[in-house]
Design a protein around this motif. Sequence first.
Motif, PDB file in Angstrom:
ATOM      1  N   ALA A  85      -5.092   3.897   1.801  1.00  0.00           N
ATOM      2  CA  ALA A  85      -4.129   3.760   0.697  1.00  0.00           C
ATOM      3  C   ALA A  85      -4.554   4.605  -0.501  1.00  0.00           C
ATOM      4  N   ALA A  98       0.845  -1.196   0.000  1.00  0.00           N
ATOM      5  CA  ALA A  98       0.000   0.000   0.000  1.00  0.00           C
ATOM      6  C   ALA A  98       0.881   1.248   0.000  1.00  0.00           C
ATOM      7  N   ARG A 129       1.717  -6.739   2.663  1.00  0.00           N
ATOM      8  CA  ARG A 129       1.179  -8.027   3.101  1.00  0.00           C
ATOM      9  C   ARG A 129       1.659  -9.102   2.156  1.00  0.00           C
ATOM     10  N   GLU A 175       2.528  -0.270   4.078  1.00  0.00           N
ATOM     11  CA  GLU A 175       2.114  -1.589   4.562  1.00  0.00           C
ATOM     12  C   GLU A 175       2.313  -2.627   3.466  1.00  0.00           C
ATOM     13  N   TYR A 229      -8.236  -4.182   1.961  1.00  0.00           N
ATOM     14  CA  TYR A 229      -6.965  -3.548   1.628  1.00  0.00           C
ATOM     15  C   TYR A 229      -6.651  -2.486   2.689  1.00  0.00           C
ATOM     16  N   PRO A 230      -5.380  -2.167   2.893  1.00  0.00           N
ATOM     17  CA  PRO A 230      -5.002  -1.233   3.961  1.00  0.00           C
ATOM     18  C   PRO A 230      -5.772   0.096   3.861  1.00  0.00           C
TER      19      PRO A 230
END
Lengths: 481, 399
Positions: free
Chosen positions: A268, A221, A303, A301, A264-265
């Motif tokens: 972003a 992100a 993932r 971030e 999703y973060p």
Amino acid sequence: MDVAAMAARFTELLGADGVITDPVRLRTYDCDGLTYHRATPGIVVLPDDAEQVAAIVRECVAAGVPYVARGSGTGLSGGALPRTDGVLIVTSRMRRILEIDIDNERAVVEPGVINLDVSRAVRPHGYYYAPDPSSQQICSIGGNVAENSGGAHCLKYGFTAHHVLACEIVTPEGEIVTLHDWPGYDLLGTFIGAEGTLGITTKITVRLTRLPETVQTLLAAFESMEAGGAAVSAIIGAGVVPAAIEMMDALSIEAAEAAVQCGYPPGAGAVLIVELDGPAAEVEEQFAEVERLCREAGSFEIRIAADDTARALIWTGRKSAFAAVGRISPAYIVQDGVIPRTALAQVLARIDELSRGSGVRVANVFHAGDGNLHPLVLFDDGEPGAGERAEEVSGQILDLCIEHGGSITGEHGVGVDKSRYMPRMFTDTDLDTMQMVRCAFDPAGLCNPGKIFPTPRLCGEVPGVRKGVHPLVASGQAEQF
Amino acid sequence: MTTSSKALGEVCADVRPGDADDAVQGVAPEHVAAPATVEEASELMRVAAEHGLAVVARGAGTRMDWGAPPRRCDLLVDTRGLDRVIEHAAGDLVVKVEAGLPLHRLSETLEASGQRLALDLPLEGSTVGGTLATAAAGPLRLRYGTPRDLLIGVTVIRADGAVARAGGKVVKNVAGYDLGKLVTGSYGTLGLIVEAAFRLHPLPRGRAFVTARTAGATAAGEVVRGVLHSAIVPSAIEVDAPADGPVTVGVLVEGSPSGVTARADAAAALLGPGAEVGEAVPSWWGRGLAGEILIELRVKPTDLPRVLDIAAGAEARGSAGSGAWQIALPADAGARRVAEVLEAARDLGHAVVLTAPPELREGLDMWGPVPALGLMRRVKDQFDPEHRLSPGRFAGGIC
């Protein structure tokens, strides 16, 4: 000749269940994935094999009736848009996988076979069919051949043209021939991506690809699209060839979130999905590098998918993005343009300007690795003039692509949707030269007419300045845009 | 001075009479012109059209003995003056060049940016245009394909002198017909290729060649099969079978240095106890065979032992993983032996005689059965209705 009058002959050829004349059933074929162009076909036929396709085509040629082939009808440029005065040849009964030859890494399939079914059939042997258009659960291999379909992973693996070894086709004059890239002219490569204007494929030999040892996927992100774009440049610049790099902007993330809760973060401005595949040791090494480059570009971030389930979750948001936009806008246009990847930041800034200037919202989803943009131009179809404004912005985005040395379509094709933009990308000479191929294959101009080219050349006509109304237009066989 | 030479001289600075050294398989051109720009090349083609001149293109001239001799050659267009790198967009992994540029010079330019055009150079000095016109490819075809797969845009001068472009300079592009694929491998019979844009790849940071002599055709077949269906992801799988020597299998592994080491070891294990691993290119690797009679084959990978069987006593080399082979026979092999090889090869797939001594050509079916030849003839008629471009050079005597 009236198309309806051909029904009796087609019934003789195909049996009653192979011919559709009922107006209600005909209407279900009135468009492909590009739903705002519609035309109810004069008649629909469902052949079982190449001989039947050839017989149908010969009937059409004898009667001077235009015909269009259709696979699953998922195309996004109206390439399978039928003709009200023509025959629609639907390949949905030609769904046999005829041969799987793992030793030679190939399979022979009929055109109606669903893309994903090829991979399903060979996966137990450790293989798959690489081109993976997002419609792969329903789109057909024959349609993929017509459109030279790619997919999220074509950055590394290429398009349909790179994965087809031979095509048996019915020529526009009703002859059955097989096309190869050698010996002789590469008519195979010419045919693939010709959007069904050079004939109908009836048997396809596809190349199978060995399943990668490892697949690794991450989601990063960023606060802005610029930062995300910088990460993409850094990754490519480092000599990494990812299997896929996809990017979404804040608006498309919002839409995906509303539709599928992909998680999703929050906050972003852009997310990047990067997938690497290949030999385990190298993927691991490069994956660490990609992660580092994302952080250096300002990712707040990251993932990493620990397993297939986590990977699917990361992809859910991206894969649902087109449909998800329907949640935040009553209507939208899916645009498909290409730019040199390094022009990404510039072009995005210009799209933003266009959007602000016109008040038309644009959500951006794209295959960032190869510069293939899919701007989603949002509008309210209940509001007078909104569709036209959206259409204008959408066209201006294509102009931006051309201005930056890109293309008006990376994967959806020209079809009926973009034929009017072809002269912005190609000169009259370029288009006339392409038409020479058309004339060689289809002198009568009956095979999927009115697609790709804005002003079809009458075969036999000398290229050059045209005066007066085009003969094909005068005879009602073509339209000019 | 003839009318045509005057007219050619007016549009191109470098025009001279052709001599014996310019002869294409014995057919000497009347004029040789070396355009310095695409515009000059276009004007030359226009003048050639006006004067009804038969045109043959030549780059470095490394493959002029391939294909049939031209029925006529009035004008030989030497493309070596068109040798610019027009644009190398390193960040986009794309390059656009003129067709007369030698591939080795292109490689040098690209290497400086850590990139490459993933094509081999089977013959020293070959130009971009010649490589495209003959669709020549080497070992890397297994992973990266042949010239058609890397070409993303092309500029062609038509028989009438018009400059036509297709594709572009982005990797992903489906707008319009892919004329680049059409002209690739067309031996100059559809137009003069003057510019080309390619997709590039990063130069791998590490590589290893793994080679091993095998006990013979069957053993080689087993080894190739093993590598092809492994997780090694080789960039190439080659076989070299000299006329009397042992059959050698070679595998190229490319990637990050540590990964390459592991995969090369895995390949060596599959190749057997005698396998050698090294960074140096084996002397035979990717070199076009030099026989006076050269046959190109495309068969299935599993046909490997049969190909070697057909070639017995002659030289064979090929990209075994892709089923693309060359067989070279000596000039004195005799017409019967060549015909036997062709017949056996054509039972397996396609086989074309690339070159042969003139006295043998007469009796040989150089191209063999070419599927869709009727369509090819019609394409030719559209692009070159007067049949002036490399007349007679191509498949099925396309003239």
